[in-house]
Design a protein around this motif. Sequence first.
Motif, mmCIF file in Angstrom:
data_model
loop_
_atom_site.group_PDB
_atom_site.id
_atom_site.type_symbol
_atom_site.label_atom_id
_atom_site.label_comp_id
_atom_site.label_asym_id
_atom_site.label_seq_id
_atom_site.Cartn_x
_atom_site.Cartn_y
_atom_site.Cartn_z
ATOM 1 N N SER A 222 39.167 55.272 -54.460
ATOM 2 C CA SER A 222 39.079 56.489 -53.295
ATOM 3 C C SER A 222 40.109 55.879 -52.141
ATOM 4 O O SER A 222 40.135 54.317 -51.908
ATOM 5 C CB SER A 222 37.892 57.108 -52.762
ATOM 6 O OG SER A 222 37.172 55.878 -52.431
ATOM 7 N N SER B 104 35.898 47.111 -51.154
ATOM 8 C CA SER B 104 36.364 47.738 -49.881
ATOM 9 C C SER B 104 37.558 46.875 -49.367
ATOM 10 O O SER B 104 37.606 45.700 -49.730
ATOM 11 C CB SER B 104 35.612 48.003 -48.851
ATOM 12 O OG SER B 104 34.408 48.795 -49.128
ATOM 13 N N ASN C 248 31.598 50.940 -61.974
ATOM 14 C CA ASN C 248 30.108 51.178 -62.645
ATOM 15 C C ASN C 248 30.070 50.510 -63.927
ATOM 16 O O ASN C 248 31.459 50.470 -64.334
ATOM 17 C CB ASN C 248 29.849 52.713 -62.565
ATOM 18 C CG ASN C 248 29.662 53.320 -61.050
ATOM 19 O OD1 ASN C 248 29.349 52.799 -60.226
ATOM 20 N ND2 ASN C 248 30.149 54.533 -60.991
ATOM 21 N N GLY D 277 33.032 43.066 -50.570
ATOM 22 C CA GLY D 277 32.209 43.627 -51.474
ATOM 23 C C GLY D 277 31.996 43.121 -52.919
ATOM 24 O O GLY D 277 31.347 43.457 -53.767
ATOM 25 N N ARG E 125 31.010 47.896 -55.236
ATOM 26 C CA ARG E 125 31.910 48.814 -54.526
ATOM 27 C C ARG E 125 32.812 47.834 -53.663
ATOM 28 O O ARG E 125 32.316 47.044 -52.970
ATOM 29 C CB ARG E 125 31.405 49.740 -53.543
ATOM 30 C CG ARG E 125 32.143 50.742 -52.939
ATOM 31 C CD ARG E 125 31.384 51.763 -52.138
ATOM 32 N NE ARG E 125 32.162 52.702 -51.423
ATOM 33 C CZ ARG E 125 32.583 53.274 -50.388
ATOM 34 N NH1 ARG E 125 31.786 52.543 -49.401
ATOM 35 N NH2 ARG E 125 33.267 54.257 -49.835
ATOM 36 N N SER F 210 26.646 47.873 -60.926
ATOM 37 C CA SER F 210 27.646 48.324 -60.189
ATOM 38 C C SER F 210 28.109 47.636 -58.943
ATOM 39 O O SER F 210 27.084 46.869 -58.490
ATOM 40 C CB SER F 210 27.386 49.998 -59.711
ATOM 41 O OG SER F 210 26.937 50.839 -60.806
ATOM 42 N N TYR G 15 38.961 52.127 -51.224
ATOM 43 C CA TYR G 15 37.646 51.595 -52.043
ATOM 44 C C TYR G 15 37.839 51.640 -53.514
ATOM 45 O O TYR G 15 38.657 52.325 -54.025
ATOM 46 C CB TYR G 15 36.548 52.539 -51.735
ATOM 47 C CG TYR G 15 36.396 52.843 -49.951
ATOM 48 C CD1 TYR G 15 37.093 53.525 -49.555
ATOM 49 C CD2 TYR G 15 35.798 51.867 -49.325
ATOM 50 C CE1 TYR G 15 37.009 53.874 -48.245
ATOM 51 C CE2 TYR G 15 35.502 51.950 -48.035
ATOM 52 C CZ TYR G 15 36.165 53.204 -47.554
ATOM 53 O OH TYR G 15 36.263 53.550 -46.159
ATOM 54 N N LEU G 16 37.221 50.841 -54.218
ATOM 55 C CA LEU G 16 36.935 50.759 -55.560
ATOM 56 C C LEU G 16 35.398 50.806 -55.928
ATOM 57 O O LEU G 16 34.693 49.923 -55.792
ATOM 58 C CB LEU G 16 37.736 49.655 -56.230
ATOM 59 C CG LEU G 16 37.747 49.326 -57.818
ATOM 60 C CD1 LEU G 16 38.872 50.753 -58.242
ATOM 61 C CD2 LEU G 16 38.315 48.215 -58.252
ATOM 62 N N GLN G 17 34.975 51.858 -56.776
ATOM 63 C CA GLN G 17 33.684 52.059 -57.135
ATOM 64 C C GLN G 17 33.614 51.574 -58.494
ATOM 65 O O GLN G 17 34.387 52.180 -59.345
ATOM 66 C CB GLN G 17 33.110 53.453 -56.971
ATOM 67 C CG GLN G 17 31.819 53.579 -57.421
ATOM 68 C CD GLN G 17 30.825 52.929 -56.784
ATOM 69 O OE1 GLN G 17 30.611 52.898 -55.552
ATOM 70 N NE2 GLN G 17 29.735 52.075 -57.681
ATOM 71 N N PHE H 144 35.525 53.039 -63.445
ATOM 72 C CA PHE H 144 36.001 52.790 -61.867
ATOM 73 C C PHE H 144 36.475 53.902 -61.436
ATOM 74 O O PHE H 144 37.566 54.688 -62.101
ATOM 75 C CB PHE H 144 37.117 51.606 -62.149
ATOM 76 C CG PHE H 144 36.459 50.198 -62.463
ATOM 77 C CD1 PHE H 144 35.354 50.027 -62.976
ATOM 78 C CD2 PHE H 144 37.335 49.294 -62.381
ATOM 79 C CE1 PHE H 144 34.769 48.800 -63.353
ATOM 80 C CE2 PHE H 144 37.023 47.834 -62.725
ATOM 81 C CZ PHE H 144 35.560 47.609 -63.179
ATOM 82 N N THR H 145 36.373 54.036 -59.947
ATOM 83 C CA THR H 145 37.043 55.173 -59.329
ATOM 84 C C THR H 145 37.690 54.676 -57.977
ATOM 85 O O THR H 145 36.874 53.832 -57.371
ATOM 86 C CB THR H 145 35.868 56.201 -58.975
ATOM 87 O OG1 THR H 145 35.318 56.694 -60.223
ATOM 88 C CG2 THR H 145 36.670 57.388 -58.143
#
Length: 119
Positions: A70, A21, A83, A8, A19, A17, A79-81, A67-68
């Motif tokens: 999950s 994985s 933004n 990713g 994401r 942004s 995962y790391l989202q 960053f988020t």
Amino acid sequence: QVQVLESGGGLVQPGGSLRLSCAASGSIFSIYAMGWYRQAPGKQRELVARMTRGFVTNYADSVKGRFTISRDNAKNTVYLQMNSLEPEDTAVYLCNVEEDYYLQRRTWWGQGTQVTVSS
């Protein structure tokens, strides 16, 4: 042995942004935590975000609110989202897996994925 594979990364403009994985596979006993670290040229490796099996999270101050992290425990995936990316976020991002193996805690690393934030 546990294999850790990230995906990713890429090139993105400031404010954009991405994401990331990360999937863990192989002879996994029990994963306690999964997380993301990053290392920029000439700098030390630093924690970006980490989530435990019980979904307790911690973030670097520099990424809070942007960053988020999950996690899908059933798929051994995190995962790391990311933004509102900034040039200072440019680094190699490495996935880390902490495994409980009987009475030991073992750590596994991926090879890393490059994230470049530039106009």
